[in-house]
Design an enzyme around this catalytic site. Sequence first.
Site, mmCIF file in Angstrom:
data_model
loop_
_atom_site.group_PDB
_atom_site.id
_atom_site.type_symbol
_atom_site.label_atom_id
_atom_site.label_comp_id
_atom_site.label_asym_id
_atom_site.label_seq_id
_atom_site.Cartn_x
_atom_site.Cartn_y
_atom_site.Cartn_z
ATOM 1 N N ASP A 85 -28.167 1.798 -175.177
ATOM 2 C CA ASP A 85 -27.678 1.863 -173.094
ATOM 3 C C ASP A 85 -28.659 1.446 -172.210
ATOM 4 O O ASP A 85 -28.656 1.626 -171.169
ATOM 5 C CB ASP A 85 -28.059 3.345 -173.805
ATOM 6 C CG ASP A 85 -26.484 3.745 -174.572
ATOM 7 O OD1 ASP A 85 -25.546 4.308 -174.054
ATOM 8 O OD2 ASP A 85 -26.816 3.327 -175.793
ATOM 9 N N GLU B 203 -26.462 6.654 -165.344
ATOM 10 C CA GLU B 203 -26.562 8.255 -166.879
ATOM 11 C C GLU B 203 -27.745 7.811 -167.195
ATOM 12 O O GLU B 203 -28.088 9.694 -167.354
ATOM 13 C CB GLU B 203 -25.516 7.557 -168.015
ATOM 14 C CG GLU B 203 -25.778 8.250 -168.557
ATOM 15 C CD GLU B 203 -24.801 8.302 -170.091
ATOM 16 O OE1 GLU B 203 -23.976 7.834 -170.069
ATOM 17 O OE2 GLU B 203 -24.982 9.572 -170.821
ATOM 18 N N ASP C 136 -22.405 3.308 -166.213
ATOM 19 C CA ASP C 136 -22.008 4.793 -167.120
ATOM 20 C C ASP C 136 -22.418 2.562 -168.248
ATOM 21 O O ASP C 136 -21.335 2.168 -168.456
ATOM 22 C CB ASP C 136 -20.878 4.749 -167.690
ATOM 23 C CG ASP C 136 -21.528 5.654 -169.699
ATOM 24 O OD1 ASP C 136 -22.163 5.209 -169.740
ATOM 25 O OD2 ASP C 136 -20.773 6.412 -169.201
ATOM 26 N N ILE D 1 -23.408 2.061 -171.457
ATOM 27 C CA ILE D 1 -22.594 2.321 -172.614
ATOM 28 C C ILE D 1 -22.199 3.560 -172.569
ATOM 29 O O ILE D 1 -21.814 4.982 -172.514
ATOM 30 C CB ILE D 1 -23.482 2.118 -173.936
ATOM 31 C CG1 ILE D 1 -24.024 1.018 -174.014
ATOM 32 C CG2 ILE D 1 -22.337 2.910 -174.875
ATOM 33 C CD1 ILE D 1 -24.689 0.854 -175.282
ATOM 34 N N ASP D 2 -20.708 3.491 -172.622
ATOM 35 C CA ASP D 2 -20.035 5.339 -172.496
ATOM 36 C C ASP D 2 -18.965 4.817 -173.824
ATOM 37 O O ASP D 2 -18.784 3.626 -174.192
ATOM 38 C CB ASP D 2 -18.557 4.429 -170.858
ATOM 39 C CG ASP D 2 -17.767 5.527 -171.139
ATOM 40 O OD1 ASP D 2 -18.267 6.788 -171.473
ATOM 41 O OD2 ASP D 2 -16.387 5.499 -171.076
ATOM 42 N N THR E 216 -21.035 6.068 -176.090
ATOM 43 C CA THR E 216 -22.489 5.783 -177.068
ATOM 44 C C THR E 216 -22.184 5.951 -178.411
ATOM 45 O O THR E 216 -22.080 5.250 -179.772
ATOM 46 C CB THR E 216 -23.617 6.147 -176.692
ATOM 47 O OG1 THR E 216 -24.066 6.200 -175.789
ATOM 48 C CG2 THR E 216 -24.924 5.769 -177.893
ATOM 49 N N ASP F 263 -17.816 8.438 -166.029
ATOM 50 C CA ASP F 263 -17.148 8.041 -167.315
ATOM 51 C C ASP F 263 -15.556 8.140 -166.130
ATOM 52 O O ASP F 263 -14.863 7.751 -167.492
ATOM 53 C CB ASP F 263 -17.213 9.382 -167.413
ATOM 54 C CG ASP F 263 -18.199 9.663 -168.757
ATOM 55 O OD1 ASP F 263 -18.806 9.014 -169.165
ATOM 56 O OD2 ASP F 263 -18.643 10.649 -168.987
HETATM 57 N N1 LIG Z 1 -18.081 18.907 -173.589
HETATM 58 C C1 LIG Z 1 -17.694 17.114 -173.078
HETATM 59 N N2 LIG Z 1 -16.133 17.312 -172.508
HETATM 60 C C2 LIG Z 1 -15.902 16.215 -171.666
HETATM 61 N N3 LIG Z 1 -16.982 14.881 -172.306
HETATM 62 C C3 LIG Z 1 -17.747 14.830 -172.296
HETATM 63 C C4 LIG Z 1 -18.390 16.092 -173.386
HETATM 64 N N4 LIG Z 1 -19.327 15.632 -173.235
HETATM 65 C C5 LIG Z 1 -19.626 14.363 -173.196
HETATM 66 N N5 LIG Z 1 -19.471 13.892 -172.417
HETATM 67 C C6 LIG Z 1 -18.540 12.961 -172.065
HETATM 68 O O1 LIG Z 1 -17.844 11.599 -173.467
HETATM 69 C C7 LIG Z 1 -18.084 10.310 -172.953
HETATM 70 C C8 LIG Z 1 -17.584 9.387 -173.922
HETATM 71 O O2 LIG Z 1 -15.933 10.129 -174.122
HETATM 72 P P1 LIG Z 1 -14.903 9.603 -174.836
HETATM 73 O O3 LIG Z 1 -13.912 10.364 -174.317
HETATM 74 O O4 LIG Z 1 -14.913 8.078 -173.757
HETATM 75 O O5 LIG Z 1 -15.002 8.626 -175.787
HETATM 76 S S1 LIG Z 1 -15.065 9.732 -177.063
HETATM 77 O O6 LIG Z 1 -13.693 9.053 -177.801
HETATM 78 O O7 LIG Z 1 -15.459 11.227 -177.306
HETATM 79 O O8 LIG Z 1 -16.018 9.149 -177.824
HETATM 80 C C9 LIG Z 1 -19.308 10.636 -173.164
HETATM 81 O O9 LIG Z 1 -20.030 9.522 -172.255
HETATM 82 P P2 LIG Z 1 -21.154 8.840 -172.736
HETATM 83 O O10 LIG Z 1 -22.458 9.707 -172.837
HETATM 84 O O11 LIG Z 1 -21.156 7.547 -171.961
HETATM 85 O O12 LIG Z 1 -20.935 7.917 -174.533
HETATM 86 C C10 LIG Z 1 -20.219 11.746 -172.548
HETATM 87 O O13 LIG Z 1 -20.688 11.751 -170.684
HETATM 88 MG MG LIG Z 2 -20.046 8.265 -170.955
HETATM 89 MG MG LIG Z 3 -24.204 9.630 -172.978
HETATM 90 MG MG LIG Z 4 -22.942 6.415 -171.805
#
Ligand SMILES: Nc1ncnc2c1ncn2[C@@H]1O[C@H](COP(=O)(O)OS(=O)(=O)O)[C@@H](OP(=O)(O)O)[C@H]1O
Ligand SMILES: [Mg+2]
Ligand SMILES: [Mg+2]
Ligand SMILES: [Mg+2]
Length: 326
Positions: free
Chosen positions: A45, A68, A121, A123-124, A126, A270
């Site tokens: 990331d 991020e 982002d 790494i979206d 992670t 995101d």
């Molecule tokens: N509570 C809650 N509700 C909704 N979304 C949240 C929450 N917490 C975190 N995040 C964000 O979710 C990002 C990844 O979610 P995704 O749906 O794309 O992936 S996953 O299938 O859930 O792993 C993730 O992105 P990354 O941090 O880049 O991985 C977060 O930004």
């Molecule tokens: Mg993300």
């Molecule tokens: Mg993250």
């Molecule tokens: Mg990310």
Amino acid sequence: MSYEQEKQVAIEAALAAAKLCEKVRTERVPESIEKSDKSPVTVADFGSQAVICRAIAAAFPNDLVIGEENAAELRQPTMANQLAQVTSYVQSVVGDVTSDDVLNWIDRGNSEIGERYWTLDPIDGTKGFLRQDQYAVALALVELGEVKLGVLACPALPVDLDRPDGEKGVLFVAVRGEGATMMPLSGGEAQPIRVTAADDVANMRFVESVESGHGDHGRQDAIAKAVGITASSLRMDSQAKYGAVASGRAALYLRLPSPKTPDYREKIWDHAAGTIVVEEAGGRVTDMYGKPLNFSLSAKLVENQGVIVSSGAIHDTVLAALSSGG
Ligand SMILES: Nc1ncnc2c1ncn2[C@@H]1O[C@H](COP(=O)(O)OS(=O)(=O)O)[C@@H](OP(=O)(O)O)[C@H]1O
Ligand SMILES: [Mg+2]
Ligand SMILES: [Mg+2]
Ligand SMILES: [Mg+2]
């Protein structure tokens, strides 16, 4: 405006970042570092954010980046090992640079909102990356509140979703008013993509998160059934879900607030790149009340709750099912 230079810079930066992420993923079991909000971050990331912010700084020195990650943790003496790893991975894709360069590039991604800015982002998904599953490098350009350009690199996404064991790695690109394309990460011609047609029964499936804490899977299931989707959902990490809708492989992506975190507000990085890819492929993106996503207020979508992404034809039916309490 055609955004030709922005598009080329964004594509090259996302490709370099995706290469770095894949190098980390294949060379080691990436170590998960816990952030203050308990979510994970990895050397990939940080490396990805550094590579992309470096490219934007070189081409557009005045542009703002809202990313991020930040380098505060990595600057701690206890993180010297991880910083050395990040630096070496960044060197593997951009040549000889110092750890200080890397830290400063990462922190270029912590601007405030302005007239023109990039959302990043690195790494979206992670958690997906750590599970050896889906993830995306997501970069978008926003001007005066409108997303103008979006690039999504999805290294683990099969080029053909029907052949999950076939070639992997897809790049989605969209420019406002010019349509959306996809091409294999390995190269080749960019092919225009369209959302699924209303009568395409085979692709009447919906996508949702893998993580149960990132949505409301029970309600999402009920809404999908209410709009006539009988197939069970395809669970996928990251904005690869937007790619699935944009390329016609799913008709709907539902992301309703998790009952565990009802006050969570989605982050702009995101959703910005995914939103333009779907819109330019002919689809629609709103929040759960039908409001457009407002990317111009802060790093969070403070005026929106839930995200509904569809091929368009079924969008109003989905919103009606939600407003009638489904
Ligand atoms: N509570 C809650 N509700 C909704 N979304 C949240 C929450 N917490 C975190 N995040 C964000 O979710 C990002 C990844 O979610 P995704 O749906 O794309 O992936 S996953 O299938 O859930 O792993 C993730 O992105 P990354 O941090 O880049 O991985 C977060 O930004
Ligand atoms: Mg993300
Ligand atoms: Mg993250
Ligand atoms: Mg990310």
